[in-house]
Design an enzyme around this catalytic site. Structure first.
Site, short mmCIF file in Angstrom:
data_model
loop_
_atom_site.label_atom_id
_atom_site.label_comp_id
_atom_site.label_asym_id
_atom_site.label_seq_id
_atom_site.Cartn_x
_atom_site.Cartn_y
_atom_site.Cartn_z
N TYR A 155 13.03 -109.68 -17.03
CA TYR A 155 14.86 -109.53 -17.85
C TYR A 155 15.49 -108.49 -16.69
CZ TYR A 155 13.07 -112.29 -21.38
OH TYR A 155 13.05 -113.83 -22.46
N GLU A 181 -18.05 -105.80 -28.16
CA GLU A 181 -16.53 -106.78 -27.46
C GLU A 181 -16.16 -107.24 -28.98
OE1 GLU A 181 -18.17 -111.25 -27.05
OE2 GLU A 181 -16.17 -112.15 -27.77
N ASP A 234 -21.27 -111.19 -28.16
CA ASP A 234 -21.49 -112.29 -28.64
C ASP A 234 -22.38 -113.08 -27.29
OD1 ASP A 234 -20.60 -111.74 -31.11
OD2 ASP A 234 -18.86 -113.28 -30.41
#
Lengths: 369, 369
Positions: free
Chosen positions: B104, B202, B254
């Protein structure tokens, strides 16, 4: 024993008692020879109304009954009874768990019929128990998966942790990352503060800009990072800051319909969690921007509205939370200019523009500073 | 002046010098009457190789040249020159900004030609400057949008903030949420610790389980919350803990192919950030689980593999990071049993199973405890 500790024990005892009362009701129903049942407010969209007085979503008068007069219904009540037993023991042992752990734990229960077939089912049951007992999930010691965000500002608090009490000043005792809100912010007691207002900020980039520019120090404000759609813990602590410390709360987001919903969930709650409005919503919260009017006034860099943005804006015009002159005017303006802008678009005027010009002007107009 | 402060100033000065050298090179090229150009390693997949010795991704020998001999190329170098000027001034003023702010901000530059047309373009340029200068984004004081996660364990550190130094013990001075890692973890100095190993986790649900069960206290471990795919700040501090404190690092996720990639990014880095491997990757990190073997050994509740899981596993078999006997065996086993399991599935054996049985067994087998 501190006040917090006593307060927190009371909440636990009350939660445990409510659960046991529920189970006792099943017992009494059996004892009287009645088919056991549980009555809940109907949770369909048609029975959820925006209360004009309290300015939050609440349930209407219709109720539904879960009865053991079918195998399916009986199985639901069996699962409820097992879950109640688990939650009561969890509270007794001063432990806690996540919704996902509950789902998996049900595999270890001695009745195979009581195991949940999906996590949706266990989530739904915990919500039902919240509604029937009038106790929040946090007071059952069910932790969310999503963690709350951070605080930075002139606030000294005491957090009751499992490892003892921690007294933390949210500017002097924390790093640049700020104070991490715990899963259950009701373990926090506010000790002392020098806050004039609470500023909830959607994006991490803007949160960091305000901290780098020392906005919290210059204006005695507490910066709450919402991190997109805010977690329950973040909404809860925002409400407590408003109610207990009598502080104005303002919300600063991107200028698009999804961000207005973030404001809506802080201020008015959501249909999905209508039973929690009293616990989570801060109807007095006010919107700073980015307003569509700011896009025009400050000539901000924009992106064009996508079709999904236009649809979302149009459905906000139908949403009772946004049925005020202010929002109608802003949303109509946005549909007219067909543009949206991000918070960080203010950087197109330089890195200090947001803290030296934009926020002082907007907060001045709103009478907050 | 402390060592950290001196160290951090050196990093800033070095970054600034590297940037100015780059700009000076453009100047010299002009001065000699040459067409200005910038040479970079080719960043296509074919020029990125897994270095067998260092066990991380690195660039090969091929290079590409950005030259001002076309309008497009000249414009790219103009943007680079403006960005270098901005970054050098930012370092000089001890400020920082986000990648989005840079995009920006370019609207405010006096040459309209130098403005970025998309954020992809400015992100890419900053990556190019990282590669050419050998300085990381953090040392340019470019902040990420994504915030790092949290630490909890027997570690005392000193963080150099803009508001002065903060000394924080990551068990005694923090709430249950832990210590929030700052955007640039190189502002941290490790003061003292009682850590035997670093355990990267995790999911938030499992991180909270370990803290509730006091695993960090019982085993003198530092729990690092990865929060899914870890932010740069999280990977950086993990690497520093390993290198500077000589601590074993283990990763607990996982049991599915996406989580193995999380492990891969902690241990070996990624193709996308091959130039940062030395800064971010910890090749000595080891995988605890959930391993496919655990699904069998502990009879965990599972979900069937989706087609996308199978594809991801098959592509991992082709990924040099997973070309070890261990991973081939585990991935083949998973393709065979066609199942995946979450960390929290361990709760099917009770809430203490992970801390009393699973982790002690696995870490024992691995020789970590």
């Amino acid at each position: 024993m501190s006040d917090t500790e006593r307060g927190s024990q009371t909440a636990e005892e009350r939660a445990r008692q409510q659960l046991i009362d529920l189970a006792a009701e099943f017992y009494d129903q059996f004892d009287r020879g009645d088919v056991p049942q549980m009555t809940l407010p109907t949770r369909s969209k048609s029975n959820i109304v925006f209360d004009e007085e309290s300015h939050v979503w609440v349930y209407g008068d219709r109720t539904s009954t879960r009865s053991a007069n079918s195998v399916r219904g009986a199985r639901k009540l069996l699962k409820a009874a097992y879950t109640i037993e688990f939650l009561a023991r969890q509270l007794d042992e001063e432990r806690s768990s996540t919704l996902r752990e509950l789902y998996y734990l049900s595999e270890s229960w001695d009745s195979e019929e009581a195991g949940f077939s999906s996590q949706d089912e266990s989530n739904q049951l915990v919500e039902d128990l919240e509604i029937v007992s009038g106790v929040t999930r946090e007071d059952f010691h069910m932790r969310p998966e999503e963690s709350g965000a951070t605080l930075m500002g002139p606030l000294e608090l005491r957090e009751q942790t499992r490892r003892g009490e921690r007294e933390i000043h949210c500017q002097e005792d924390v790093g640049e990352g700020g104070y991490q809100i715990p899963n259950n912010p009701d373990t926090i007691e506010f000790l002392d503060h020098d806050i004039d207002f609470v500023l909830c900020v959607e994006t991490g980039g803007m949160r960091d800009r305000l901290i780098e520019n020392g906005f919290d120090e210059a204006h005695n404000c507490l910066v709450v990072h919402l991190k997109g759609q805010p977690a329950r813990a973040t909404r809860r602590i925002t409400k407590r800051l408003h109610d207990e410390l009598d502080l104005p709360v303002v919300v600063f987001t991107d200028g698009d319909p999804w961000s207005y919903r973030i404001f809506g969930s802080v201020a008015y709650g959501s249909i999905k969690s209508a039973h929690l409005s009293e616990y989570l919503a801060t109807p007095e919260a006010r919107f700073v921007g980015i307003q569509p009017q700011d896009i025009v006034d400050y000539d901000l860099p924009t992106d064009p509205l996508a079709d999904s943005d236009i649809n979302a804006l149009e459905s906000e015009l139908e949403d009772p939370r946004f049925m005020t002159d202010y929002w109608e005017e802003q949303i109509e303006l946005q549909l007219d200019i067909e543009k949206k802008a991000e918070q960080q678009a203010l950087a197109s005027r330089g890195l200090d523009f947001v803290t030296e010009t934009y926020l002082p002007e907007r907060l001045g107009e709103m009478g907050v500073i």
